[in-house]
Each structure stands twice: as structure tokens, then as C-alpha cells.
Design a protein around this motif. Sequence first.
Motif, PDB file in Angstrom:
ATOM      1  N   GLY A  65     -21.501  28.885 -37.957  1.00  0.00           N
ATOM      2  CA  GLY A  65     -20.177  29.147 -37.123  1.00  0.00           C
ATOM      3  C   GLY A  65     -19.543  27.766 -36.682  1.00  0.00           C
ATOM      4  O   GLY A  65     -19.443  26.861 -37.106  1.00  0.00           O
ATOM      5  N   GLN A  66     -18.626  27.893 -35.856  1.00  0.00           N
ATOM      6  CA  GLN A  66     -17.744  26.963 -35.222  1.00  0.00           C
ATOM      7  C   GLN A  66     -17.774  26.999 -33.749  1.00  0.00           C
ATOM      8  O   GLN A  66     -17.583  27.921 -33.069  1.00  0.00           O
ATOM      9  CB  GLN A  66     -16.291  27.135 -35.832  1.00  0.00           C
ATOM     10  N   LEU A  67     -17.802  25.641 -33.269  1.00  0.00           N
ATOM     11  CA  LEU A  67     -17.989  25.559 -31.677  1.00  0.00           C
ATOM     12  C   LEU A  67     -16.973  24.935 -31.255  1.00  0.00           C
ATOM     13  O   LEU A  67     -16.795  23.724 -31.923  1.00  0.00           O
ATOM     14  CB  LEU A  67     -19.280  24.959 -31.278  1.00  0.00           C
ATOM     15  N   ILE A  68     -16.021  24.932 -30.092  1.00  0.00           N
ATOM     16  CA  ILE A  68     -15.137  24.070 -29.645  1.00  0.00           C
ATOM     17  C   ILE A  68     -16.083  23.869 -28.386  1.00  0.00           C
ATOM     18  O   ILE A  68     -16.509  24.450 -27.653  1.00  0.00           O
ATOM     19  CB  ILE A  68     -13.968  24.820 -29.297  1.00  0.00           C
ATOM     20  N   ILE A  69     -15.564  22.289 -28.155  1.00  0.00           N
ATOM     21  CA  ILE A  69     -16.397  21.946 -26.899  1.00  0.00           C
ATOM     22  C   ILE A  69     -14.898  20.978 -26.183  1.00  0.00           C
ATOM     23  O   ILE A  69     -14.296  20.074 -26.696  1.00  0.00           O
ATOM     24  CB  ILE A  69     -17.313  20.743 -27.141  1.00  0.00           C
ATOM     25  N   GLU A  70     -14.476  21.954 -25.043  1.00  0.00           N
ATOM     26  CA  GLU A  70     -13.128  21.213 -24.457  1.00  0.00           C
ATOM     27  C   GLU A  70     -13.810  20.087 -23.570  1.00  0.00           C
ATOM     28  O   GLU A  70     -14.687  20.252 -22.800  1.00  0.00           O
ATOM     29  CB  GLU A  70     -12.809  22.238 -23.533  1.00  0.00           C
ATOM     30  N   LEU A  71     -13.318  19.058 -23.684  1.00  0.00           N
ATOM     31  CA  LEU A  71     -13.390  17.853 -22.767  1.00  0.00           C
ATOM     32  C   LEU A  71     -12.024  17.882 -21.865  1.00  0.00           C
ATOM     33  O   LEU A  71     -10.910  18.430 -22.370  1.00  0.00           O
ATOM     34  CB  LEU A  71     -13.484  16.613 -23.220  1.00  0.00           C
ATOM     35  N   ARG A  72     -11.796  16.956 -20.757  1.00  0.00           N
ATOM     36  CA  ARG A  72     -10.722  17.206 -19.875  1.00  0.00           C
ATOM     37  C   ARG A  72      -9.512  16.451 -20.660  1.00  0.00           C
ATOM     38  O   ARG A  72      -8.332  16.766 -20.397  1.00  0.00           O
ATOM     39  CB  ARG A  72     -11.026  16.469 -18.631  1.00  0.00           C
ATOM     40  N   ASP A  73      -9.914  15.611 -21.532  1.00  0.00           N
ATOM     41  CA  ASP A  73      -8.578  14.714 -22.168  1.00  0.00           C
ATOM     42  C   ASP A  73      -8.783  14.857 -23.645  1.00  0.00           C
ATOM     43  O   ASP A  73      -7.948  14.615 -24.456  1.00  0.00           O
ATOM     44  CB  ASP A  73      -9.058  13.287 -21.937  1.00  0.00           C
ATOM     45  N   GLN A  74      -9.426  15.739 -24.319  1.00  0.00           N
ATOM     46  CA  GLN A  74      -9.674  16.071 -25.923  1.00  0.00           C
ATOM     47  C   GLN A  74     -10.331  17.396 -26.061  1.00  0.00           C
ATOM     48  O   GLN A  74     -11.064  18.209 -25.286  1.00  0.00           O
ATOM     49  CB  GLN A  74      -9.838  14.760 -26.740  1.00  0.00           C
TER      50      GLN A  74
END
Length: 128
Positions: A65-74
Motif C-alpha cells: 500500500g501507500q502510507l502518508i506520514i504527516e509532520l508539522r512541517d512536511q
Amino acid sequence: MLGFFLRRIMSAINLNEKLTLFQETWTPKIIGELNGQQVKLAKLKGEFVWHQHENEDELFYVVKGQLIIELRDQTITLKEGEMYIVPRGVEHKPIAHEEVHVMLFEPASTAHTGDIEHELTKDELDWI
């Protein structure tokens, strides 16, 4: 107990086989341990919570699959076969629009939702 432990260390671990043993999302399962680090498999779908691990780095490896990891700046987008290490102390929020299978490497002391208590928090994880 010793027999269970020896079986774990005496045989190959098939990730795809292990992933068929559970359906829950956001509930990592431990599949191995080495040098104080745990190797975990998890199925993810939807959004997790913003959290951080003050003293531990956390490695996400996408098996499927595909995972998105949100960081506060990217925003980090991981496809199958890719990995990312979230540095200790960095606030992050994993997101999986479709079901994603991941392998995690992190110290055994790592709290599931880091510095916060949430309805998704798991205090004890199962071995499979």
C-alpha cells in the motif's frame, strides 16, 4: 514457554503469512525482538493521532500500500518497499487512505501513541 521462544528464533518469519493472522487496524503485533528493539507488523487504515516519542526513533517500512506520514512541517509519502525513520521527539500522524501493511522497528519501551492517551492506545501488544 521456552519451547515457544525457541520456535520463534529457530524458524524463518514469513511477513505475508503473519499478516493473515489478524485483521485489526492500528494494533501492531510483535513478530521479533533484537537488541532491545521490537519488530512489529501492523495494518493501518484511516488516520492515526498526532503524537511523538520523546526518547525513541520509529521506523516505518511499507510492505503493501501507500502510507502518508504527516509532520508539522512536511508530508512524507511512502510506497511499497520504502521506509522512513521518524526521529525521536518529532510529532507525526500516520494516514492510510486504503489499507496499508507496515513493518515497524522501535525500542521495546516505545509507547504506542507516544506522549498521549487516546482511544486507539494499546498498552500491551500481542506476539504472533
